[in-house]
Design an enzyme around this catalytic site. Sequence first.
Site, PDB file in Angstrom:
ATOM      1  N   LEU A   1       0.857  -1.182   0.000  1.00  0.00           N
ATOM      2  CA  LEU A   1       0.000   0.000   0.000  1.00  0.00           C
ATOM      3  C   LEU A   1       0.893   1.232   0.000  1.00  0.00           C
ATOM      4  CD1 LEU A   1      -2.906  -0.657   2.548  1.00  0.00           C
ATOM      5  CD2 LEU A   1      -3.150  -0.131   0.127  1.00  0.00           C
ATOM      6  N   ASP A   2       0.565   2.221  -0.828  1.00  0.00           N
ATOM      7  CA  ASP A   2       1.331   3.461  -0.848  1.00  0.00           C
ATOM      8  C   ASP A   2       1.290   4.131   0.526  1.00  0.00           C
ATOM      9  OD1 ASP A   2       2.000   3.207  -3.523  1.00  0.00           O
ATOM     10  OD2 ASP A   2       0.286   4.389  -4.224  1.00  0.00           O
TER      11      ASP A   2
END
Length: 263
Positions: free
Chosen positions: A50-51
């Site tokens: 996940l960013d």
Amino acid sequence: MTLEELQAGQVICLDKPYQWTSFQAVNKVKAYIRHTYDLKKFKIGHAGTLDPLATGLLLVCIGKATKTIPQLQDGEKVYTGTMVLGATTPCYDLEREVDHLYPFEHITPELIMKTRDQFLGDIQQVPPMFSAVKIDGQRAYEYARTDDPTVTIQPKTVTIHEFEITDIRITPGAKVTLPETAAPTPNGATRLYDNPQGRIPQGLPQIDFRIRCGKGTYIRSLARDLGLALGSGAFLSALRREQVGIYQISQAYTIDEIHNFFE
């Protein structure tokens, strides 16, 4: 949970905090395990990055469960979030400041819904340069930092099963202003994530969405492509992963709660 049960394989649903990298989140779980079980060496990893500016479901696999990571990554994902229309950033989200503004007066709810339909099913998508995609064995973000115009990423096929627009916010005749980098978050932006680098210009149209998609889909790229198809720009201002395969965000522990999993 006994040590034997842990090493036999566990999948922990973690709610990754905003501005944390997936690596940092896994390291936090690793620290809890070391403290609880007095372990120095054990297998641990996650099933899908996940960013930093995204929150939500991160599957942390421990022990023999690390062997299931490829299968977990193949599972469908569900995301919710917000896209801002009429502007772009170099990385397609708020890790960088807005670099261009575009006309958006022609954008209507009807046009948004009609254009959205172009992004259902199997589509071609180019991942962001600011991403972990590998180009000749090197991460794309490493090339992006050098600003090398000769380096490109090849498009790939991804699948969008559902693309629901849950809210549209357009203010007719709005005057767009670019905030100072150090300025406080504008009033009315509480529904969006406050990033210390990029800021959301006031007056731009915004849409909230829910997307169910297949493996390898970049929602940042989808925002960019939607903006292009609308004859304007767009970037992602908020993203939350709600589901990975059979796992739901409702099953997830926060970082502060993760010790309860082991107790």
